[in-house]
Design an enzyme around this catalytic site. Structure first.
Site, PDB file in Angstrom:
ATOM      1  N   TYR A  61       0.838  -1.214   0.000  1.00 53.54           N
ATOM      2  CA  TYR A  61       0.000   0.000   0.000  1.00 53.54           C
ATOM      3  C   TYR A  61       0.866   1.255   0.000  1.00 53.54           C
ATOM      4  O   TYR A  61       0.419   2.330   0.382  1.00 53.54           O
ATOM      5  CB  TYR A  61      -0.928  -0.012   1.220  1.00 53.54           C
ATOM      6  CG  TYR A  61      -1.863  -1.192   1.205  1.00 53.54           C
ATOM      7  CD1 TYR A  61      -3.075  -1.121   0.510  1.00 53.54           C
ATOM      8  CD2 TYR A  61      -1.539  -2.378   1.838  1.00 53.54           C
ATOM      9  CE1 TYR A  61      -3.926  -2.210   0.464  1.00 53.54           C
ATOM     10  CE2 TYR A  61      -2.392  -3.473   1.797  1.00 53.54           C
ATOM     11  CZ  TYR A  61      -3.582  -3.384   1.115  1.00 53.54           C
ATOM     12  OH  TYR A  61      -4.431  -4.461   1.063  1.00 53.54           O
ATOM     13  N   SER A  62       2.098   1.097  -0.447  1.00 55.72           N
ATOM     14  CA  SER A  62       3.106   2.133  -0.304  1.00 55.72           C
ATOM     15  C   SER A  62       2.800   3.422  -1.088  1.00 55.72           C
ATOM     16  O   SER A  62       2.599   3.398  -2.305  1.00 55.72           O
ATOM     17  CB  SER A  62       4.427   1.538  -0.794  1.00 55.72           C
ATOM     18  OG  SER A  62       5.361   2.538  -1.078  1.00 55.72           O
ATOM     19  N   ASN A  63       2.826   4.545  -0.375  1.00 54.55           N
ATOM     20  CA  ASN A  63       2.708   5.848  -1.039  1.00 54.55           C
ATOM     21  C   ASN A  63       3.888   6.062  -1.984  1.00 54.55           C
ATOM     22  O   ASN A  63       3.752   6.663  -3.052  1.00 54.55           O
ATOM     23  CB  ASN A  63       2.724   6.980  -0.007  1.00 54.55           C
ATOM     24  CG  ASN A  63       1.482   6.995   0.854  1.00 54.55           C
ATOM     25  OD1 ASN A  63       0.413   6.548   0.439  1.00 54.55           O
ATOM     26  ND2 ASN A  63       1.613   7.519   2.065  1.00 54.55           N
ATOM     27  N   LEU A  65       5.707   3.786  -3.694  1.00 60.72           N
ATOM     28  CA  LEU A  65       5.644   3.038  -4.965  1.00 60.72           C
ATOM     29  C   LEU A  65       4.575   3.627  -5.888  1.00 60.72           C
ATOM     30  O   LEU A  65       4.750   3.671  -7.113  1.00 60.72           O
ATOM     31  CB  LEU A  65       5.373   1.552  -4.701  1.00 60.72           C
ATOM     32  CG  LEU A  65       6.473   0.806  -3.935  1.00 60.72           C
ATOM     33  CD1 LEU A  65       6.152  -0.684  -3.852  1.00 60.72           C
ATOM     34  CD2 LEU A  65       7.851   1.025  -4.555  1.00 60.72           C
TER      35      LEU A  65
END
Ligand code: PLP
Length: 320
Positions: A61-63, A65
């Site tokens: 859920y990385s901001n 990436l």
């Protein structure tokens, strides 16, 4: 330049504190906040060196990436990501957008992911992908610092203030700010993860590898480690309700993983009398609102909170 706004709240008034918010969540419609600031230097480096792309690391859920995929597409660079988890995550809100922009995922288990900072593992990746710039999780490296210097310049044009408050995850953002601020202001970081004392070393390390020879003399910053609300990605319904109220009051959207944690810390610190009357605080809104998509999908947010942020949510893409 992202806007700076004053925000009003009865608690601020009662304690005679002035609070402003630097809206880096509005800096770009897709690459919001500090990830844009940190990627800028990395993107120009990769372009200048004629590299094929950028390889980085993140959770599902990385901001970072999410921002990396879009930014690389715009710059005609490839984006590869070592992702902690399983391919089933590809249809989640964050990764479906990232895939839409051409992210090439490499899924690894937790054990492999834990090696992401180890020299041996990084050397193997560098051999496998020789024409990629390898950027650490969160984008926090030395190349990221210059983008934060632009943020400090903007602030200096916009306002005179006492304290800048911001959330701290890997420490790249605060390091860049400390480096550029040159002891003009108090810099107050709020750790969003548990047992975050080790971050002080990471921050000092980033500061000492910067060109700045006086790094070790910076004594105008502090990292508060008691406001993580249970750990990274953890928050209670009560936290969300307090945030929903603050969002309704101010008209500014927050998410509970980063920006929301500095809001709750600010309210608690003011109530404790931490800041003297007349103090001027700037909150750095680091963005990250895309994360709400995944939090809603997973049913992590109470309805009252969703209602409060609803009008600020982008819609999810369809995945082919
Ligand atoms: C990644 C992130 C942070 C943390 O920044 P660091 O440079 O890793 O300390 C803060 N806020 C948001 C919204 C983020 O996405």
């Amino acid at each position: 330049m992202s806007p700076l706004q004053i925000i009003e709240h009865p608690l601020f008034k009662a304690h005679q504190i002035e609070v402003y918010i630097k809206r880096d969540d509005l800096i770009h419609p897709i690459i919001s906040g500090n990830k844009w600031r940190k990627l800028k230097g990395n993107l120009s480096y990769a372009k200048a060196k004629g590299l094929k792309g950028i390889l980085s690391f993140g959770g599902a859920y990385s901001n970072h990436l999410h921002a990396l995929a879009y930014a690389c597409q715009q710059q005609e660079l490839a984006a590869k990501a070592v992702i902690r988890g399983e391919p089933e995550y590809l249809t989640n809100y964050t990764l479906s957008w990232a895939m839409h922009w051409g992210l090439e995922p490499i899924f690894v288990d937790r054990q492999t992911y834990r090696q992401r900072e180890q020299a041996e593992y990084l050397a193997a990746l560098a051999t496998q992908f020789p024409d990629y710039l390898i950027v650490p999780e969160g984008g926090s490296n030395q190349l990221a610092l210059s983008g934060l210097a632009e943020l400090v310049e903007e602030l200096n044009q916009q306002i005179s203030f006492d304290t800048l408050m911001l959330p701290v995850g890997s420490g790249g953002t605060i390091a860049g700010i400390i480096n550029a601020d040159q002891c003009q202001h108090q810099i107050l970081g709020i750790a969003v993860l548990k047992q975050a004392d080790y971050l002080r070393n990471n921050i000092n390390q980033l500061l000492s590898t910067s060109q700045n020879q006086t790094a070790k003399t910076f004594n105008n910053w502090q990292l508060l480690t008691e406001f993580h609300r249970g750990g990274y990605g953890k928050f209670s319904d009560q936290d969300c309700l307090r945030l929903a109220e603050f969002i309704a009051q101010t008209g500014v959207p927050f998410e509970p993983i980063y920006s929301g944690k500095i809001v709750l810390a600010l309210l608690d610190l003011i109530a404790q009398g931490y800041f003297p009357a007349g103090h001027k605080i700037v909150l750095l809104h680091t963005g990250g609102l895309q994360g709400l998509g995944g939090q809603i999908e997973r049913g992590l947010l109470p309805n009252e909170f969703i209602k409060a942020v609803q009008s600020h949510l982008p819609s999810a893409p369809q995945v082919q």
